[in-house]
Design a protein around this motif. Sequence first.
Motif, PDB file in Angstrom:
ATOM      1  N   THR A  66       0.866  -1.182   0.000  1.00 37.99           N
ATOM      2  CA  THR A  66       0.000   0.000   0.000  1.00 37.99           C
ATOM      3  C   THR A  66       0.904   1.234   0.000  1.00 37.99           C
ATOM      4  O   THR A  66       2.037   1.160   0.461  1.00 37.99           O
ATOM      5  CB  THR A  66      -0.871   0.059   1.261  1.00 37.99           C
ATOM      6  N   CYS A  67       0.417   2.344  -0.526  1.00 33.30           N
ATOM      7  CA  CYS A  67       1.201   3.580  -0.438  1.00 33.30           C
ATOM      8  C   CYS A  67       0.259   4.769  -0.420  1.00 33.30           C
ATOM      9  O   CYS A  67      -0.954   4.612  -0.499  1.00 33.30           O
ATOM     10  CB  CYS A  67       2.237   3.669  -1.542  1.00 33.30           C
ATOM     11  N   GLY A  68       0.840   5.952  -0.304  1.00 38.62           N
ATOM     12  CA  GLY A  68       0.041   7.173  -0.194  1.00 38.62           C
ATOM     13  C   GLY A  68      -0.918   7.344  -1.364  1.00 38.62           C
ATOM     14  O   GLY A  68      -2.017   7.887  -1.195  1.00 38.62           O
ATOM     15  N   THR A  69      -0.522   6.870  -2.531  1.00 37.87           N
ATOM     16  CA  THR A  69      -1.403   6.979  -3.698  1.00 37.87           C
ATOM     17  C   THR A  69      -2.693   6.190  -3.459  1.00 37.87           C
ATOM     18  O   THR A  69      -3.765   6.615  -3.887  1.00 37.87           O
ATOM     19  CB  THR A  69      -0.665   6.462  -4.952  1.00 37.87           C
ATOM     20  N   ASP A  70      -2.591   5.052  -2.766  1.00 35.77           N
ATOM     21  CA  ASP A  70      -3.806   4.272  -2.480  1.00 35.77           C
ATOM     22  C   ASP A  70      -4.780   5.065  -1.611  1.00 35.77           C
ATOM     23  O   ASP A  70      -5.996   4.947  -1.773  1.00 35.77           O
ATOM     24  CB  ASP A  70      -3.437   2.961  -1.780  1.00 35.77           C
ATOM     25  N   GLY A  90      -4.562  -1.255  -6.001  1.00 35.26           N
ATOM     26  CA  GLY A  90      -3.375  -2.042  -5.631  1.00 35.26           C
ATOM     27  C   GLY A  90      -2.363  -2.061  -6.759  1.00 35.26           C
ATOM     28  O   GLY A  90      -2.571  -2.737  -7.764  1.00 35.26           O
ATOM     29  N   HIS A  91      -1.252  -1.313  -6.611  1.00 31.55           N
ATOM     30  CA  HIS A  91      -0.300  -1.186  -7.731  1.00 31.55           C
ATOM     31  C   HIS A  91       1.128  -1.585  -7.362  1.00 31.55           C
ATOM     32  O   HIS A  91       2.062  -1.276  -8.094  1.00 31.55           O
ATOM     33  CB  HIS A  91      -0.327   0.248  -8.282  1.00 31.55           C
ATOM     34  N   GLU A  92       1.298  -2.266  -6.221  1.00 31.17           N
ATOM     35  CA  GLU A  92       2.657  -2.698  -5.842  1.00 31.17           C
ATOM     36  C   GLU A  92       2.625  -4.184  -5.523  1.00 31.17           C
ATOM     37  O   GLU A  92       3.009  -4.605  -4.436  1.00 31.17           O
ATOM     38  CB  GLU A  92       3.126  -1.898  -4.613  1.00 31.17           C
ATOM     39  N   TRP A  93       2.164  -4.983  -6.470  1.00 27.60           N
ATOM     40  CA  TRP A  93       1.951  -6.384  -6.153  1.00 27.60           C
ATOM     41  C   TRP A  93       3.041  -7.288  -6.731  1.00 27.60           C
ATOM     42  O   TRP A  93       3.812  -6.904  -7.606  1.00 27.60           O
ATOM     43  CB  TRP A  93       0.565  -6.838  -6.609  1.00 27.60           C
TER      44      TRP A  93
HETATM   45 ZN   LIG Z   1       2.585   3.560  -4.866  1.00 24.43          ZN
END
Ligand SMILES: [Zn+2]
Length: 379
Positions: A66-70, A90-93
């Motif tokens: 997870t990140c701030g963009t989520d 979800g973009h860091e899988w």
């Molecule tokens: Zn990210």
Amino acid sequence: MSRDGQAVTWGTVMAAILDTPPIREAIPDTMRAAVLFGPGDIRQINRPVPRPGPGEVLVKVAMCGTCGTDLKIYDGHFPLTPPYGAFTPGHEWTGTVVALGETVDEVAVGDRVCIEAHHGCGRCDNCLIGRYTACLHYGNATKGHRATGMTTDGGFAEYVLHHVSALYKMPPQVSFKDAVLLTTAGTGLYGLDAAGGYIVGYDIAIFGPGPVGLMTVQACKELGAGRIFLVGTRTSRLEMGQRFGADHIINVRECNPVAAIQELTGGAGVDVAIECSGAVDTPQQCVQVTKRGGKILVVAFYPQPVTLDLSAVVRGDITIYTTRGEGGNNVKRAVSLAAQGRLRGAELVTHEFPLEAIAEAFRVMRERVGDPIKIVIIP
Ligand SMILES: [Zn+2]
Ligand SMILES: [Zn+2]
């Protein structure tokens, strides 16, 4: 054996290999997936498992960072996301390949892979010169563009589709936990790449010891940077940065980072300042710590417009670079560094949540409960 004999033998072996069907795990018709139903409303539901089209690969997700963009996506402040009720972020899988679409032979069923979030359309002016994170068809899936978890379904699910061009095969010594951070490392490496790449001997200031900043500290160290100054607000993160190779850590709650860096560089400033914090006052601090003729690299997003002394940038002959995401094949470079044991990601993973607790994971991230660095979701 004769030449002919060898050829027959080799041909027979190849035929046998080509005829052997890959071992396929039974893929169910439906899967558990987190779906965004409105601002602040994300729920786990059952969705159909997507089937890979030409050039696409179906991956069984091992974990998704997870990140701030989520949080921006969760709150409804992110452009070009698909409609509510039909979108899995979800973009860091990372995970394991389970099915291949037509024409895919670059990866095989059973390969462990990590990703770049972006796959460009491959046909616009920018894609044609390799700048696929700046694809002119950004968000247009019918033209072939895909930003997983942002403009198309992503990895907060049991299975996810991605284009083969944005997948990177991992050697066994790279763990899934390391792999989640390799997408993040690609952001820093791509920025350095765009800003000239050759940083051997350069003094570098990195603002923001979040995941991007901490992976960038390691990348700069491995690229032979001179001294690395890491600037932040949280001691635990700064100390981790020190373990990763930062030579000086500067806590802005204890001192003025501009004065500290000026003093440490004898008044000259750094060759490159890298802004990873996303705090509105740090771009101006970058201007003040960068030496005449130096570079500023900005890889963060900001909650509001930023003010900085542009005249000082011009007077100082400073060049400002910006990059978005992890282009330029830099995740492949990150995988290589990790395989050599020169990039550590797993240490940043502080929290794990099952998919059904994704809303709780977002709360913990937003409220910084237990000082999380990287929270991962395990479907
Ligand atoms: Zn990210
Ligand atoms: Zn394009």
